[in-house]
Design a protein around this motif. Structure first.
Motif, PDB file in Angstrom:
ATOM      1  N   PHE A 177      26.793  38.691  38.909  1.00 56.90           N
ATOM      2  CA  PHE A 177      25.458  38.671  39.496  1.00 56.90           C
ATOM      3  C   PHE A 177      25.451  39.628  40.682  1.00 56.90           C
ATOM      4  O   PHE A 177      26.312  39.535  41.565  1.00 56.90           O
ATOM      5  CB  PHE A 177      25.085  37.262  39.961  1.00 56.90           C
ATOM      6  N   THR A 178      24.492  40.557  40.694  1.00 58.14           N
ATOM      7  CA  THR A 178      24.411  41.561  41.749  1.00 58.14           C
ATOM      8  C   THR A 178      22.978  41.686  42.262  1.00 58.14           C
ATOM      9  O   THR A 178      22.124  42.225  41.563  1.00 58.14           O
ATOM     10  CB  THR A 178      24.886  42.938  41.235  1.00 58.14           C
ATOM     11  N   PRO A 179      22.697  41.191  43.462  1.00 54.21           N
ATOM     12  CA  PRO A 179      21.415  41.505  44.092  1.00 54.21           C
ATOM     13  C   PRO A 179      21.591  42.728  44.998  1.00 54.21           C
ATOM     14  O   PRO A 179      22.660  42.919  45.587  1.00 54.21           O
ATOM     15  CB  PRO A 179      21.119  40.252  44.922  1.00 54.21           C
ATOM     16  N   GLN A 180      20.570  43.552  45.068  1.00 52.66           N
ATOM     17  CA  GLN A 180      20.627  44.691  45.988  1.00 52.66           C
ATOM     18  C   GLN A 180      19.255  44.938  46.602  1.00 52.66           C
ATOM     19  O   GLN A 180      18.228  44.694  45.971  1.00 52.66           O
ATOM     20  CB  GLN A 180      21.174  45.942  45.316  1.00 52.66           C
ATOM     21  N   LEU A 181      19.278  45.416  47.822  1.00 53.06           N
ATOM     22  CA  LEU A 181      18.066  45.715  48.579  1.00 53.06           C
ATOM     23  C   LEU A 181      18.066  47.196  48.923  1.00 53.06           C
ATOM     24  O   LEU A 181      19.058  47.713  49.430  1.00 53.06           O
ATOM     25  CB  LEU A 181      18.036  44.891  49.869  1.00 53.06           C
TER      26      LEU A 181
ATOM     27  N   THR B  47      31.515  38.048  40.728  1.00 51.64           N
ATOM     28  CA  THR B  47      31.969  38.067  39.346  1.00 51.64           C
ATOM     29  C   THR B  47      32.922  36.900  39.118  1.00 51.64           C
ATOM     30  O   THR B  47      33.850  36.694  39.902  1.00 51.64           O
ATOM     31  CB  THR B  47      32.700  39.385  39.019  1.00 51.64           C
ATOM     32  N   LEU B  48      32.667  36.144  38.063  1.00 58.61           N
ATOM     33  CA  LEU B  48      33.567  35.087  37.624  1.00 58.61           C
ATOM     34  C   LEU B  48      34.223  35.544  36.329  1.00 58.61           C
ATOM     35  O   LEU B  48      33.526  36.008  35.414  1.00 58.61           O
ATOM     36  CB  LEU B  48      32.811  33.784  37.364  1.00 58.61           C
ATOM     37  N   THR B  49      35.535  35.429  36.242  1.00 56.72           N
ATOM     38  CA  THR B  49      36.275  35.813  35.042  1.00 56.72           C
ATOM     39  C   THR B  49      37.074  34.611  34.567  1.00 56.72           C
ATOM     40  O   THR B  49      37.814  34.010  35.345  1.00 56.72           O
ATOM     41  CB  THR B  49      37.232  36.982  35.331  1.00 56.72           C
ATOM     42  N   LYS B  50      36.902  34.272  33.288  1.00 62.46           N
ATOM     43  CA  LYS B  50      37.608  33.141  32.693  1.00 62.46           C
ATOM     44  C   LYS B  50      38.458  33.648  31.536  1.00 62.46           C
ATOM     45  O   LYS B  50      37.960  34.288  30.620  1.00 62.46           O
ATOM     46  CB  LYS B  50      36.598  32.097  32.197  1.00 62.46           C
TER      47      LYS B  50
END
Length: 132
Positions: free
Chosen positions: A53-57, A38-41
């Motif tokens: 962005f979250t990838p999961q298997l 996670t990027l927070t600006k």
């Protein structure tokens, strides 16, 4: 997880999770490996933007032979964009109201064709801050 301040007003968060989900039927039980970035600006005038962005298997323990002879494996990607702003730019008495808008895209891939899909989601929230 790991949190890192990249620069003033910009931070990055990284995390990983491991889940074991049991079930009465072994073909519904799975092991999940998930990662998140996670990027927070922080923007001017109390506004903010977030990207996640979250990838999961997912690895299932046994085949559901009524559906297919092979063991199910899923890969899911989730991307979220969020923007928040105080509503004080409309009128100063609204400065304690925060409007948040989010867009999420989810793409699920599976070795079982009927379990693959994509989804788009828009959401919003309105939050009021109370100072005690």
């Amino acid at each position: 997880g790991l949190n890192y301040v990249v620069s003033r007003g910009l931070s990055m968060s990284l995390s990983a999770t491991h889940t074991i989900q049991g079930a009465l039927e072994p073909y519904n039980a799975y092991r999940r490996e998930a990662f998140n970035m996670t990027l927070t600006k922080i923007l001017a005038q109390g506004r903010f933007a977030m990207f996640s962005f979250t990838p999961q298997l997912d690895f299932y323990g046994k085949a559901d032979v009524t559906v297919a002879p092979w063991i199910r494996k899923d890969t899911t990607y989730r991307t979220t964009l969020t923007f928040g702003t105080p509503l004080g730019f409309v009128a100063s008495p609204l400065n304690d109201l925060l409007l948040t808008l989010s867009y999420e895209y989810l793409h699920a891939l599976s070795n079982l064709p009927n379990n693959s899909y994509s989804n788009n989601k828009l959401s919003s929230s309105l939050t009021y801050r109370i100072n005690l």
